[in-house]
Motif scaffolding. Structure first.
Motif, PDB file in Angstrom:
ATOM      1  N   HIS A 135      44.239 -23.842  26.254  1.00  0.00           N
ATOM      2  CA  HIS A 135      45.100 -25.162  25.437  1.00  0.00           C
ATOM      3  C   HIS A 135      46.068 -26.228  25.879  1.00  0.00           C
ATOM      4  O   HIS A 135      46.142 -26.927  25.375  1.00  0.00           O
ATOM      5  N   ASN A 136      46.985 -24.998  26.695  1.00  0.00           N
ATOM      6  CA  ASN A 136      47.604 -26.594  26.983  1.00  0.00           C
ATOM      7  C   ASN A 136      47.910 -27.057  28.265  1.00  0.00           C
ATOM      8  O   ASN A 136      48.516 -27.904  28.669  1.00  0.00           O
ATOM      9  N   ALA A 137      46.850 -26.894  28.985  1.00  0.00           N
ATOM     10  CA  ALA A 137      46.505 -27.792  30.628  1.00  0.00           C
ATOM     11  C   ALA A 137      46.353 -29.508  29.724  1.00  0.00           C
ATOM     12  O   ALA A 137      46.213 -29.765  29.171  1.00  0.00           O
ATOM     13  N   ALA A 138      47.197 -29.761  30.867  1.00  0.00           N
ATOM     14  CA  ALA A 138      47.837 -31.303  31.030  1.00  0.00           C
ATOM     15  C   ALA A 138      45.931 -32.272  30.805  1.00  0.00           C
ATOM     16  O   ALA A 138      46.010 -33.108  30.261  1.00  0.00           O
ATOM     17  N   PHE A 139      44.980 -31.419  32.172  1.00  0.00           N
ATOM     18  CA  PHE A 139      43.360 -32.349  31.342  1.00  0.00           C
ATOM     19  C   PHE A 139      42.980 -31.888  30.561  1.00  0.00           C
ATOM     20  O   PHE A 139      43.299 -30.679  29.903  1.00  0.00           O
ATOM     21  N   GLY A 140      42.033 -32.715  30.184  1.00  0.00           N
ATOM     22  CA  GLY A 140      41.329 -32.096  29.007  1.00  0.00           C
ATOM     23  C   GLY A 140      40.010 -31.559  29.639  1.00  0.00           C
ATOM     24  O   GLY A 140      39.844 -31.404  30.847  1.00  0.00           O
ATOM     25  N   VAL A 141      40.054 -30.535  28.842  1.00  0.00           N
ATOM     26  CA  VAL A 141      38.946 -28.980  29.958  1.00  0.00           C
ATOM     27  C   VAL A 141      37.288 -29.501  28.830  1.00  0.00           C
ATOM     28  O   VAL A 141      37.583 -29.263  27.416  1.00  0.00           O
ATOM     29  N   ILE A 142      36.355 -29.121  29.465  1.00  0.00           N
ATOM     30  CA  ILE A 142      35.513 -29.333  28.311  1.00  0.00           C
ATOM     31  C   ILE A 142      34.184 -28.433  29.107  1.00  0.00           C
ATOM     32  O   ILE A 142      33.918 -28.202  30.003  1.00  0.00           O
ATOM     33  N   VAL A 143      33.336 -27.534  27.907  1.00  0.00           N
ATOM     34  CA  VAL A 143      33.028 -25.893  28.876  1.00  0.00           C
ATOM     35  C   VAL A 143      31.331 -26.186  28.028  1.00  0.00           C
ATOM     36  O   VAL A 143      31.596 -26.341  26.894  1.00  0.00           O
ATOM     37  N   SER A 144      30.466 -26.353  29.180  1.00  0.00           N
ATOM     38  CA  SER A 144      29.398 -26.702  28.123  1.00  0.00           C
ATOM     39  C   SER A 144      27.998 -26.091  28.897  1.00  0.00           C
ATOM     40  O   SER A 144      28.287 -26.189  30.060  1.00  0.00           O
ATOM     41  N   ASN A 145      27.226 -25.469  28.549  1.00  0.00           N
ATOM     42  CA  ASN A 145      25.679 -25.046  28.841  1.00  0.00           C
ATOM     43  C   ASN A 145      24.824 -25.920  29.715  1.00  0.00           C
ATOM     44  O   ASN A 145      24.792 -26.881  29.203  1.00  0.00           O
ATOM     45  N   GLU A 146      23.717 -25.193  29.864  1.00  0.00           N
ATOM     46  CA  GLU A 146      22.740 -25.873  30.645  1.00  0.00           C
ATOM     47  C   GLU A 146      21.867 -26.464  29.753  1.00  0.00           C
ATOM     48  O   GLU A 146      21.967 -27.788  29.845  1.00  0.00           O
ATOM     49  N   ALA A 147      21.818 -26.515  28.064  1.00  0.00           N
ATOM     50  CA  ALA A 147      21.320 -27.276  27.375  1.00  0.00           C
ATOM     51  C   ALA A 147      22.162 -28.455  26.735  1.00  0.00           C
ATOM     52  O   ALA A 147      21.936 -29.460  26.246  1.00  0.00           O
ATOM     53  N   GLY A 148      23.061 -28.353  27.599  1.00  0.00           N
ATOM     54  CA  GLY A 148      24.615 -29.562  26.923  1.00  0.00           C
ATOM     55  C   GLY A 148      24.880 -29.642  25.190  1.00  0.00           C
ATOM     56  O   GLY A 148      25.420 -30.477  24.668  1.00  0.00           O
ATOM     57  N   ARG A 149      25.080 -27.913  25.668  1.00  0.00           N
ATOM     58  CA  ARG A 149      25.726 -27.670  23.770  1.00  0.00           C
ATOM     59  C   ARG A 149      27.684 -27.993  24.249  1.00  0.00           C
ATOM     60  O   ARG A 149      27.629 -26.548  25.318  1.00  0.00           O
ATOM     61  N   ILE A 150      28.370 -27.713  23.718  1.00  0.00           N
ATOM     62  CA  ILE A 150      29.547 -28.197  23.787  1.00  0.00           C
ATOM     63  C   ILE A 150      30.255 -26.349  23.328  1.00  0.00           C
ATOM     64  O   ILE A 150      30.036 -25.892  22.689  1.00  0.00           O
ATOM     65  N   LEU A 151      30.538 -25.711  24.644  1.00  0.00           N
ATOM     66  CA  LEU A 151      30.876 -24.457  24.591  1.00  0.00           C
ATOM     67  C   LEU A 151      32.459 -24.399  23.751  1.00  0.00           C
ATOM     68  O   LEU A 151      32.860 -23.615  22.822  1.00  0.00           O
ATOM     69  N   GLN A 152      32.896 -24.642  24.925  1.00  0.00           N
ATOM     70  CA  GLN A 152      34.927 -24.763  24.767  1.00  0.00           C
ATOM     71  C   GLN A 152      35.019 -26.095  25.011  1.00  0.00           C
ATOM     72  O   GLN A 152      34.881 -26.324  25.967  1.00  0.00           O
ATOM     73  N   VAL A 153      36.549 -26.345  24.337  1.00  0.00           N
ATOM     74  CA  VAL A 153      37.205 -27.417  24.472  1.00  0.00           C
ATOM     75  C   VAL A 153      38.447 -27.631  24.617  1.00  0.00           C
ATOM     76  O   VAL A 153      39.325 -26.014  23.423  1.00  0.00           O
ATOM     77  N   ASN A 154      39.447 -27.656  25.202  1.00  0.00           N
ATOM     78  CA  ASN A 154      41.300 -27.366  25.208  1.00  0.00           C
ATOM     79  C   ASN A 154      41.285 -28.475  24.205  1.00  0.00           C
ATOM     80  O   ASN A 154      41.073 -29.639  24.260  1.00  0.00           O
TER      81      ASN A 154
END
Lengths: 157, 404
Positions: B39-58
């Motif tokens: 959550h504190n990373a200076a870069f945006g991080v976005i995790v999504s599944n194969e179907a294009g659903r967002i699973l996690q964002v920082n």
């Protein structure tokens, strides 16, 4: 064919210059027939006309002319075998480099800038007459030819 | 607070559980550690599944997109990607899923909640077997919006500048062409009437002399002289206008050498001059030899001309070369001029002396001015009536772009 048989074609649109030029020719004792064309089209039509084409000519050509300008006239004359070697003296007010270069590129035999001073102008006309009507020789068969140095038509006195 | 400091702080708060800590506690601690880092990373991080659903964002990613974490997780990925980049983005994801490549980097645009656009440099990798499910995509996003905007602004600025240069060049070419046409017209149309006036007045003088009295003849002579003078003026004006029409050549030369050669020519033009003329030994400069020769001809010829009436005419051509500029002076002890009129000296057709006294058309110094200005230099003069004049020119020491 002698120098007397040479017709001078003066291509000049300005009546003052025409009168001065004819006057300068006559004052230089040049007695040849003088034909005046008042623009480029007249000049080309006259020279490329069957009958006129049979005569020898010396063309005094102004550059700035209505309809066809002097350079275009020169181009047409050089493209036609009948006038290919006809002596053409460019006689103009312009001393622009490009006119000078272009005239020679298109096959002018000489380029004279008309002086404002009439005495100098007369001298130039006399020199043109002496050179082209008396001294110069043209190749045989050329309709502009003076076959032999003619009778002394120029009174240089 | 940096990430490591935050962790240290947390560590310090937690009591030491010694050996009693079991594996579960370790796992909780590791998960927590991971979440803080994520959550504190200076870069945006976005995790999504194969179907294009967002699973996690920082946090940074939420900040970049202007959404809360909950909002983003509820949205399909394609809703936050810029419509123009949806296809390309899907293609990249499909490529990564089919392999063999496991990561890639590309630029894409997202839409913020407020509708504005964020440009990111995306580094996307495929992560297999996370939680035993299908592969997921982890994107690390660097916000390059400001950078791209600056680049675009620079490109726009360059384009504007190029267009302006092109416009100016075209305007200049047009002006030159007009000037050329004007000169051509002047050369033809002003000279022809002069020739007529001269020719016909001479005809009158020659052929009707008997009808003219002395006064009539005198007036005709005056007409003739003025016609010729007008013709000289027209010619001078033309040559002045053509002077700097061509390209300026810039070569090293010795102004002293050039001056010596000009002095010889000027002496021949004024055989009646008894002036002593001294020229300095050497004066290296850079410029157009043809044009600088015209400058020296005008200055030296003027000096000789305005000294003709002196008993002991003396002309000194001096100068000096410095790092930045080269200075040349032409000094005479002739008629001189009143400093009150100094600024008129270099204007065309301005004359400070009667034509009968010192004949000339009045374009010599205008010519000097023009050529020196074209070289990026300057001219000035000092003098006083009957005590001579000194003309100075200063040229840049090195090659300069011609001044238009």
């Amino acid at each position: 064919m002698s120098a007397d048989d040479v017709t001078i074609l003066l291509v000049e649109d300005n009546p003052d210059d025409e009168e001065l030029c004819v006057r300068a020719l006559r004052r230089s004792q040049i007695k040849n027939e003088i034909v005046v064309a008042h623009d480029g089209v007249e000049a080309v039509e006259y020279l490329l006309d069957q009958n006129a084409g049979e005569r020898a000519h010396l063309v005094l050509l102004d550059l700035k002319l209505p309809r066809l300008d002097g350079l275009q006239v020169l181009e047409r004359l050089r493209a036609d075998p009948r006038t290919h070697t006809t002596p053409v003296v460019v006689l103009t007010t312009s001393d622009e480099q490009r006119d000078l270069i272009e005239s020679y590129n298109l096959g002018a035999n000489s380029y004279i800038r008309k002086p404002v001073d009439f005495t100098q102008f007369s001298d130039a006309i006399r020199a043109i007459g002496v050179y082209w009507l008396s001294l110069n020789r043209q190749p045989p068969g050329s309709l502009g030819a003076v076959a032999s140095p003619g009778r002394n038509v120029i009174n240089t006195g | 607070m940096t990430v490591s400091r935050a962790l240290e702080a947390r560590d310090a708060l937690e009591p030491d559980l010694d050996a009693q800590r079991d594996g579960e506690a370790d796992a909780v601690r590791a998960t927590h550690r991971y979440q803080v880092l994520f959550h504190n990373a200076a870069f945006g991080v976005i995790v999504s599944n194969e179907a294009g659903r967002i699973l996690q964002v920082n946090g940074r990613m939420c900040e970049m997109l202007g959404h809360t974490q909950d909002e983003l997780i509820a949205l399909p990925l394609k809703d936050v990607i810029h419509p123009d980049d949806v296809t390309a983005s899907a293609r990249v994801r499909a490529g990564l899923i089919s392999g063999p490549q496991t990561w890639t980097q590309f630029e894409k645009r997202y839409l913020r909640k407020d509708g504005s656009v964020v440009t990111v440099m995306a580094t996307v990798s495929r992560v297999d077997d996370l939680d035993g499910g299908g592969p997921v995509m982890m994107g690390i996003m660097e916000d390059v919006t400001a950078q791209r905007a600056a680049e675009q602004a620079l490109r726009d600025l360059n384009r504007t500048l190029e267009r302006r240069v092109a416009d100016r060049t075209a305007a200049l070419a047009r002006a030159n062409k007009e000037m050329e046409a004007f000169s051509y017209a002047v050369s033809h149309d002003l000279r022809a009437p002069l020739r007529a006036i001269h020719g016909f007045s001479l005809a009158l003088l020659n052929e009707h002399e008997a009808q003219l009295d002395a006064e009539g003849r005198h007036w005709l002579t005056r007409i003739q002289a003025n016609t010729l003078r007008m013709s000289d003026l027209v010619d001078a004006l033309l040559s002045l206008s053509r002077l700097t029409g061509g390209d300026l050549i810039s070569v090293p030369l010795d102004l002293a050498d050039l001056a010596r050669s000009v002095v010889e020519d000027v002496r021949q033009a004024h055989p009646d001059s008894v002036a002593t003329i001294s020229v300095l030994d050497r004066l290296p400069a850079v410029g157009d030899p043809r044009l600088l020769r015209i400058v020296l001809v005008n200055l030296i010829d003027n000096a000789v001309k305005f000294c003709l009436t002196e008993e002991h005419p003396r002309i000194v051509i001096g100068g000096s070369a410095a790092a930045e500029s080269v200075h040349l002076s032409v000094e005479d002890n002739g008629a001189g001029f009143d400093m009150a009129y100094a600024e008129k000296l270099f204007a065309p057709f301005q004359r400070l002396h009667e034509n009968t006294q010192f004949p000339g058309v009045g374009v010599g110094l205008a010519t000097v001015f023009r050529i020196v200005a074209h070289h990026g230099g300057r001219v000035w003069a000092e003098g006083s009536p009957d005590r001579g004049a000194t003309f100075h020119i200063e040229l840049p020491a090195s090659r300069q772009e011609p001044v238009l």
